[in-house]
Design an enzyme around this catalytic site. Structure first.
Site, PDB file in Angstrom:
ATOM      1  N   ASP A 155      86.528  45.830  76.088  1.00  0.00           N
ATOM      2  CA  ASP A 155      87.611  46.759  76.085  1.00  0.00           C
ATOM      3  C   ASP A 155      89.018  46.012  75.229  1.00  0.00           C
ATOM      4  O   ASP A 155      89.802  46.843  74.883  1.00  0.00           O
ATOM      5  CB  ASP A 155      88.361  47.234  77.596  1.00  0.00           C
ATOM      6  CG  ASP A 155      88.090  48.493  77.901  1.00  0.00           C
ATOM      7  OD1 ASP A 155      87.624  49.237  76.860  1.00  0.00           O
ATOM      8  OD2 ASP A 155      88.381  49.111  79.007  1.00  0.00           O
TER       9      ASP A 155
ATOM     10  N   LYS B 266      80.290  57.174  79.516  1.00  0.00           N
ATOM     11  CA  LYS B 266      80.139  55.814  79.137  1.00  0.00           C
ATOM     12  C   LYS B 266      78.495  55.624  79.463  1.00  0.00           C
ATOM     13  O   LYS B 266      77.657  54.947  78.596  1.00  0.00           O
ATOM     14  CB  LYS B 266      81.252  54.860  79.600  1.00  0.00           C
ATOM     15  CG  LYS B 266      82.344  55.135  79.049  1.00  0.00           C
ATOM     16  CD  LYS B 266      83.375  54.352  79.666  1.00  0.00           C
ATOM     17  CE  LYS B 266      84.929  54.557  79.360  1.00  0.00           C
ATOM     18  NZ  LYS B 266      85.793  54.214  80.113  1.00  0.00           N
TER      19      LYS B 266
ATOM     20  N   GLY C 154      87.941  64.222  67.480  1.00  0.00           N
ATOM     21  CA  GLY C 154      88.184  63.380  66.330  1.00  0.00           C
ATOM     22  C   GLY C 154      88.177  61.974  67.265  1.00  0.00           C
ATOM     23  O   GLY C 154      86.891  61.386  66.759  1.00  0.00           O
TER      24      GLY C 154
ATOM     25  N   GLN D 167      87.800  50.202  84.807  1.00  0.00           N
ATOM     26  CA  GLN D 167      88.279  51.558  84.363  1.00  0.00           C
ATOM     27  C   GLN D 167      89.608  51.609  85.069  1.00  0.00           C
ATOM     28  O   GLN D 167      90.004  51.314  86.087  1.00  0.00           O
ATOM     29  CB  GLN D 167      87.222  52.563  85.143  1.00  0.00           C
ATOM     30  CG  GLN D 167      87.556  53.740  84.809  1.00  0.00           C
ATOM     31  CD  GLN D 167      87.509  54.328  83.529  1.00  0.00           C
ATOM     32  OE1 GLN D 167      86.357  53.893  82.806  1.00  0.00           O
ATOM     33  NE2 GLN D 167      88.367  55.026  82.983  1.00  0.00           N
TER      34      GLN D 167
ATOM     35  N   GLY E 248     103.750  54.540  67.858  1.00  0.00           N
ATOM     36  CA  GLY E 248     103.374  54.069  69.207  1.00  0.00           C
ATOM     37  C   GLY E 248     103.207  52.662  69.140  1.00  0.00           C
ATOM     38  O   GLY E 248     102.757  51.974  68.414  1.00  0.00           O
TER      39      GLY E 248
END
Length: 935
Positions: free
Chosen positions: A125, A56, A274, A100, A172
């Site tokens: 986030d 990041k 991906g 984090q 999910g």
């Protein structure tokens, strides 16, 4: 059917980063100096977290985002993490920050509580409940979306296939991927089904999906044959399965059986390469979006501040009635509005706070704003409204012209407040509020100075007593005691030894002669200049005898109490530029001379460290506000006669950084321009290194008539009729004082704007005459002001004139070089500023010149202690007298503060006292807590 087209997250994320890089460049071009800011908060030291964070940080650097990594140890508590989050929430340079996960702490920490503590507008986030709630409601333009679902959506868009009307299946239901992915697809008009491990007809549901997003966390859970032909398949899974062909013995696979699925799907994401690369790219995109939202709401360098609307009444009510009718903003709101961070502010109730000096360090690279000093003509005993004009000007600049502006003013002494003068918060609709708190204890700075000053006084007499009653060895044992059998010099004692030329650090190594030198200050009682202080006008303490207790063994001496704000420690506070500088200045304070004629300092007494401890909070400026909601620093309150009469250097420096290069800081100098302004330039600006842009010179018709020969103006006595009726001849004659004070300001190379503070008894012709004569005398502009009755609105013309003047060339210069002899510096001030023909030093003053020059203090600036009621030494001489000889009765030294102060004529170092007690009508209403009768 042809195999599926690969949706490469590596390619798409690179395109996103290039786009973001260009957007950041455009931001910087439009707003020079601005950069989007990202903070990453980590608890502990997990290897996987370190890897992700480095990715990041690297991406942020590539795009042009300023990224900071805040790392707390694994011993951090929940409170530690929340404190850090609060600081980041309040930092205007941070537009987005993430915590984090997971939190690697030895202590129990509620992750949900932590993520919800992040300010929603910075939660890039998208994990807080507020952002999740907004997403579930469809407020996509007013929330942040978790990075993985956002990346999935970007990949889906890359296909060019419309989402609207399609059937989507999400496998999910996690808060980070599944649930927000469902909401995101739903509000993009897909028909969405969420499946999970308990779904009994999973294959059947998958077979219906035009768009399939899988985030189940089970390796190759979704089989290729389940997939509807032509579907878009987004695989968020990262799983490790055994593979003997790999060096590691395992390989990474997704949640979808890729080899068979790609034969059925039209588009599919590979694993790896991906969704993974998209997550970091979307974090960067959200950070840039947050910065763009910030720029839409806040112009860099422009505060988003809420001003208070005044409800003006006529006739104007009493000051305290106006003050108590105002509901101030909570001081934490004010702190946020001006760009202070939560950990830079210490709250003292709801209406005042102290500001940590760390703010100055944080803002050190910020450009300073424009620096304005408000001063006045030679006043009447009633004052001409400098404080009121200072407040009116900042209210006009802020609440009416929408400029960043700070007022920096002195804290008033309790003595004059309870005396006939009253408070110093301004007046009418131009006040600092709450005025009761401003005028009384505030945050205790004056009490801290009282304690520190009296500690020095006690140390002087205690040292003299012990030296008179003990031998050298006994004294040495007291000063350097044995602790657990070990003697050790303190740092301050090492400094004393070095001053004496003794370069030893072992207490046992000193010779008998060196012990004597070390323990004997040998203070000459007649040379003591340090007095005890009290912040009350108590006439019976002006001269006292101390040491009358039998325990003092007959060692009595005559002493006195001064008022606290006259203490040199107050001047030290006002001129210090930090805690370290203040400590050094405190140590340099000269309290007496030895019988050998050598200066004795606070450092010699060994009290410097103790003084710094008592003053450690007082050094922080106090934040308050005006009636109209503009910010004010209230800090330090040195007298303008025996000291320099200006608020603190630190308050000015912090304020100048906070307002930014286009903002304004307005400070006030005590008494008339010949006293407070001259000292502002020659003392305060010399030590601070700051350069002013404009002088605002306050004048009144009343004072100018007095200077023209009008009758005496006396506090508490009705004004004579000459001041109530138009008299242009008297007024014109009195403008000689205005002319001289304008010239005084121009001596320093600074443009002058005259503020004509209008009273209800002034006529239009009188006000117009003052404006005309001021301009003819060289003022940049002169403006009639009605701020006392109208608040900031009545000072808008003044504010505009100050803005214009601040754009003109600045040729600031000092009046004298400090290296000149003491007498020459005094003569320059007397002749250039006061209009004297020469000076006359009386014998005591001549002796002091010789003494201070010998002691090494001859290169200090000069701080004239002179009457404020005349340009001369005689308060009865009005106008602009010339040709007089200025008598210098004595000279004293404030070595720690950094100036010598000559006593001019009969000038007293003590404040005047009221002729009657003025607090019999002061009272407190127990029910409401309101003060009545004060000020």
């Amino acid at each position: 059917m042809a195999p599926a087209e690969i949706l490469s997250g590596k390619i798409v994320s690179a395109q996103v980063r290039d786009r973001l890089k260009q957007q950041v460049v455009e931001m910087k071009e439009k707003f020079p100096g601005f950069r989007p800011g990202l903070a990453i908060l980590q608890v502990g030291n997990r290897d996987d977290s370190n890897l992700y964070i480095n990715m990041k940080l690297k991406a942020a650097a590539e795009i042009g985002i300023t990224a900071s990594h805040i790392k707390l140890p694994n011993t951090a508590t929940e409170a530690d993490v929340l404190k850090c989050i609060a600081s980041l929430n309040g930092d205007p340079a941070v537009h987005g920050f993430i915590v984090q996960l997971p939190l690697d702490s030895d202590k129990p920490i509620n992750t949900e509580k932590i993520t919800n503590a992040v300010a929603p507008e910075k939660d890039v986030d998208g994990l807080s409940s507020i952002n999740a709630g907004k997403l579930s409601r469809g407020d996509l333009g007013d929330c942040f979306i978790p990075c993985t679902p956002k990346g999935c959506m970007e990949l889906i868009r890359q296909t060019g296939i419309q989402v609207a009307g399609k059937r989507a299946v999400v496998i999910g239901r996690s808060k980070i991927v599944g649930a927000p992915m469902h909401d995101l697809l739903l509000w993009n008009n897909a028909t969405v089904t969420t499946c999970h491990s308990k779904t009994s007809t999973l294959a059947e549901e998958v077979g219906k999906a035009d768009i399939l997003v899988v985030a189940a966390g089970k390796a190759e859970m979704v089989k290729g044959e389940w997939i509807k032909p032509g579907a878009i398949v987004i695989d968020c899974g990262i799983n490790h399965v055994p593979d003997s062909t790999k060096a590691s013995g395992k390989r990474v696979v997704g949640d979808v059986a890729y080899s068979t699925a790609k034969e059925k799907a039209s588009y599919i994401t590979p694993v790896p390469g991906g969704v993974g690369p998209m997550t970091v790219a979307m974090l960067m995109q959200s950070t840039v979006e947050s910065a763009q939202r910030f720029l839409e709401k806040f112009q860099p360098g422009k505060w988003n501040i809420q001003y208070n609307q005044l409800t003006l009444k006529m006739p104007v009510p009493s000051d305290i009635e106006i003050s108590q009718s105002c509901i101030p903003k909570p001081i934490d709101q004010m702190a946020r509005e001006v760009g202070l961070l939560p950990d830079e502010v210490e709250f003292y109730g709801q209406t005042k706070a102290k500001v940590h000096l760390s703010a100055l360090k944080r803002l050190s690279n910020q450009p300073d704003g424009k620096y304005i000093v408000v001063t006045g003509i030679t006043p009447t005993p009633l004052g001409e409204g400098k404080s009121t004009t200072t407040v009116g000007l900042v209210q006009a600049l802020g609440a009416h012209l929408h400029q960043n502006v700070f007022a920096c003013v002195r804290q008033p002494s309790q003595g004059p407040t309870f005396g006939i003068k009253g408070g110093a918060a301004g007046g009418g609709y131009c006040q600092i509020v709450p005025m009761e708190e401003f005028n009384l204890h505030l945050t205790g700075d004056i009490h801290a100075i009282t304690a520190a000053n009296n500690l020095v006084a006690a140390a002087i007499d205690a040292r003299m007593f012990h030296e008179q009653t003990q031998n050298d060895q006994a004294l040495y044992t007291r000063l350097v005691p044995s602790v657990s059998g070990v003697r050790k010099f303190s740092d301050i004692q090492i400094r004393r030894l070095q001053k004496l030329g003794i370069n030893k650090t072992d207490p046992m190594a000193l010779t008998k002669e060196e012990v004597t030198l070390f323990v004997r200050l040998d203070i000459d009682p007649g040379s003591i200049t340090w007095q005890r202080v009290l912040d009350t006008n108590d006439r019976f303490l002006r001269k006292i005898t101390i040491g009358q207790s039998p325990t003092e063994k007959g060692f009595t001496r005559t002493a006195q109490f001064d008022i606290t704000v006259s203490s040199e420690i107050m001047a030290v506070l006002a001129l210090s530029d930090g805690l370290d500088d203040m400590k050094k200045r405190l140590g340099r304070m000269v309290v007496a001379s030895s019988k050998r004629g050598e200066p004795v300092t606070a450092d010699d007494l060994g009290v410097t460290g103790a003084l710094a401890v008592l003053m450690k909070d007082a050094v922080k400026p106090n934040l308050m506000q005006t009636l109209e909601g503009t910010p004010v620093f209230v800090h330090a309150g040195p007298f303008a006669n025996i000291a320099h009469g200006n608020s603190s250097v630190l308050a000015d420096k912090i304020a100048l950084k906070l307002v930014g290069k286009d903002g304004f800081v307005v400070t006030e100098a005590g008494f008339g321009a010949d006293i407070g302004m001259e000292k502002f330039f020659n003392i305060k600006c010399r030590y601070s290194g700051l350069r002013p842009h404009v002088v605002v010179l306050v004048a009144t018709v009343r004072a100018l008539k007095m200077h023209g020969g009008g009758p005496a103006v006396t506090a508490g006595v009705p004004l004579p009729r000459e001041y109530m009726e138009e008299n242009l001849q008297l007024l014109a004659k009195g403008c000689s004082n205005l002319n001289k004070q304008i010239q005084n300001a121009r001596l320093f190379g600074i443009p002058v704007v005259v503020a004509v503070n209008a009273f209800k008894t002034d006529t239009k012709a009188e006000l117009a005459l003052v404006v005309k004569l001021a301009k003819e005398a060289g003022a940049f502009d002169a403006v009639e002001c009605t701020h006392w009755a109208e608040g900031g609105k009545g000072a808008v013309a003044l504010a505009k004139a100050v803005q214009r003047a601040s754009q003109t060339p600045n040729n600031f210069r000092f009046l004298y070089n400090v290296e000149l002899p003491v007498i020459e510096k005094i003569r320059l001030i007397a002749q250039k500023i006061y209009g004297a023909s020469d000076i006359e030093l009386l014998p005591e003053a001549q002796q002091k010149v010789a003494l201070y020059t010998k002691q090494g203090f001859g290169n200090l600036p000069i701080c004239m202690a002179k009457t404020h009621l005349s340009l001369s030494h005689d308060p009865e001489q009005k106008g602009a007298p010339t040709g007089f000889v200025l008598p210098i009765r004595d000279i004293r030294a404030s070595v720690g503060a950094g100036f010598l102060y000559p006593l001019v004529g009969t000038m007293s170092t003590m404040p005047g006292l009221p002729t009657r007690p003025c607090f019999y009508d002061i009272d407190l209403d127990p029910a409401s807590g309101k003060v009545h009768g004060l000020f």
